[in-house]
Design a protein around this motif. Structure first.
Motif, PDB file in Angstrom:
ATOM      1  N   LEU A   1       0.843  -1.208   0.000  1.00  0.00           N
ATOM      2  CA  LEU A   1       0.000   0.000   0.000  1.00  0.00           C
ATOM      3  C   LEU A   1       0.876   1.257   0.000  1.00  0.00           C
ATOM      4  O   LEU A   1       0.574   2.240  -0.678  1.00  0.00           O
ATOM      5  CB  LEU A   1      -0.941  -0.007   1.209  1.00  0.00           C
ATOM      6  CG  LEU A   1      -2.035  -1.082   1.169  1.00  0.00           C
ATOM      7  CD1 LEU A   1      -2.782  -1.145   2.505  1.00  0.00           C
ATOM      8  CD2 LEU A   1      -3.027  -0.823   0.030  1.00  0.00           C
TER       9      LEU A   1
ATOM     10  N   THR B   1      -0.978   4.630  -1.706  1.00  0.00           N
ATOM     11  CA  THR B   1      -2.388   4.686  -1.298  1.00  0.00           C
ATOM     12  C   THR B   1      -2.565   5.782  -0.244  1.00  0.00           C
ATOM     13  O   THR B   1      -1.850   5.771   0.777  1.00  0.00           O
ATOM     14  CB  THR B   1      -2.823   3.317  -0.713  1.00  0.00           C
ATOM     15  OG1 THR B   1      -2.428   2.304  -1.642  1.00  0.00           O
ATOM     16  CG2 THR B   1      -4.322   3.261  -0.490  1.00  0.00           C
TER      17      THR B   1
ATOM     18  N   ASN C   1      -6.195  -0.065  -2.810  1.00  0.00           N
ATOM     19  CA  ASN C   1      -5.737   1.210  -3.347  1.00  0.00           C
ATOM     20  C   ASN C   1      -6.825   1.863  -4.201  1.00  0.00           C
ATOM     21  O   ASN C   1      -7.149   3.044  -4.042  1.00  0.00           O
ATOM     22  CB  ASN C   1      -4.465   0.964  -4.185  1.00  0.00           C
ATOM     23  CG  ASN C   1      -3.904   2.251  -4.746  1.00  0.00           C
ATOM     24  OD1 ASN C   1      -3.638   3.190  -3.986  1.00  0.00           O
ATOM     25  ND2 ASN C   1      -3.770   2.318  -6.063  1.00  0.00           N
TER      26      ASN C   1
END
Ligand code: PLP
Length: 401
Positions: A332, A337, A396
């Protein structure tokens, strides 16, 4: 009469699991139900459990006679020692008794029945959020005041210790307080030892009754002793208390319904009467518990070689979860993200409280066939090396969308 029956609310975790089973999507992922999965996404029968089962199957001296009402004593004694530590002073002082229960849920229910009907408590406090069943168990046991204390701080994605202490210090005297022994479900956030000391202080001050829910001993950190620290600490402070132990996760014995209710009293002379009341409660609800899980657990806990083997199994499970936490966080962060993701590795146990909203969770189910609870709780065990990229990319997308 049946025409008057109203539709009951669905139990979310089972509904989400059904949505997973019904999905025909090739890449579907189940991040909902709290059960361990291997890196192949399969349920795992612990090799040490399989070994004992083979031994038991070959033992023609065993039969299917009823167990006593309070279950298999050797199991309960060994399980209580596992929780409190064999050398805990409360054991030496004869202040502990334990009874076999229908897993962790059954232990909590018998505890609730005893606290309500025998000790006459009517107020219980649980954390916000908590495992979905706490409320229902105490409601059905007849508690009239079902209250909550603050626990999760959404902003810091950690423990709201000040909120928790404040709420507990306002709780009426003689309230029952449910505490997760370790690996808090659903947040994966536990108090530190210093925070536990503050909690114990307020429990003492307000004359609250501590009821520990121990569903993840060994599963959280891989170490049986550190996962039981809080329970042992409270026992050493001299509280009268109860702890419900589950062997579903740490032994992988989910459907054998094997659990134990450990009672610590101040005065050993209360134990006989206490057991007699527990006997009546169990007799009136299910009469006596099943034997298979009790035989397995007691055999493993009482044999040093099997015990070491089991500890190895626990390490395998907790180790895989830790790896998946690291992997998900790394991905991530690499994808950029939005938000912070360090809480995924800071949280412990089976679950991560991701911070995903109900809308994002729904989006993941509908678009990617990745199924999780609307609270954003995910079971880390549903993530494998085979699907971790897919899951990270989907999260995401859900966050960016
Ligand atoms: N308590 C907590 C916090 C849990 O997460 C669970 C299971 O998910 C239980 C108790 C009870 O589990 P069981 O009744 O399967 O032992």
């Amino acid at each position: 009469r049946f025409a008057e029956v109203q539709q009951g609310a669905p139990i979310e975790v089972f509904a989400v699991s059904k949505a997973f089973s019904d999905s025909t999507h090739q890449k579907k992922v189940n991040l909902s139900v709290g059960a361990y999965r291997t890196d192949e996404g399969k349920p795992w029968v612990l090799p040490v459990v399989r070994k004992v089962e083979v031994e038991l199957a070959a033992d023609t001296s065993l039969n299917h006679e009823y167990l006593p009402i309070l279950g298999f004593d050797a199991f309960s004694t060994a399980a209580a020692k596992m929780l409190l530590g064999a050398s805990h002073p409360v054991i030496a002082e004869g202040k502990v008794t334990a009874v076999q229960t229908l897993s962790g849920t059954g232990g909590l229910r018998i505890a609730a029945d005893f606290l309500g009907h025998v000790l006459k408590y009517n107020t219980v406090y649980y954390s916000t959020p908590t495992w979905g069943n706490h409320r229902l168990i105490f409601l059905q046991a007849g508690f009239s005041e079902i209250c909550q204390y603050r626990y999760w701080d959404a902003e810091s994605r950690g423990l709201d210790i000040n909120g928790m202490i404040e709420d507990l210090s306002k709780a009426p005297e003689n309230s029952v307080i449910i505490l997760h022994a370790c690996a808090h479900n659903p947040t994966g956030v536990d108090p530190t030892q210093d925070q536990w000391k503050r909690i114990a202080d307020v429990v003492e001050e307000r004359k609250l009754f501590p009821l520990f829910d121990s569903a993840y001993q060994g599963f959280a950190s891989g170490d049986l002793d550190s996962d039981a620290w809080a329970v042992r600490y409270f026992a050493s402070r001299g509280f009268e208390m109860m702890s419900s132990q589950s062997f579903s996760k740490n032994f992988g014995l989910y459907n054998e319904r094997i659990g134990n209710l450990v009672v610590v009293v101040k005065d050993p002379s209360c134990i006989t009467a206490t057991r007699s009341q527990l006997t009546l409660l169990v007799r009136g609800s299910y009469s006596n518990p099943p034997c298979h899980g009790a035989r397995i657990v007691s055999r493993v806990l009482s044999d040093p070689v099997l015990f070491e083997e089991w500890k190895g199994c626990i390490k395998t499970m907790s180790g895989r979860i830790i790896e998946m936490r690291k992997g998900l966080r790394e991905r991530l962060e690499k994808l950029g993200t939005p938000g912070t993701w360090d809480h995924i590795t800071a949280q412990i146990g089976m679950f991560s409280f991701t911070g995903l909203s109900a809308k994002q969770s729904k989006y993941l189910g509908e678009k990617y066939h990745i199924f999780l609870l609307s609270s954003g709780r995910i079971n880390m065990c549903g993530i494998t090396t085979g699907n971790i990229d897919y899951v990270a990319e989907a999260i995401n997308d859900a966050v960016c969308n």
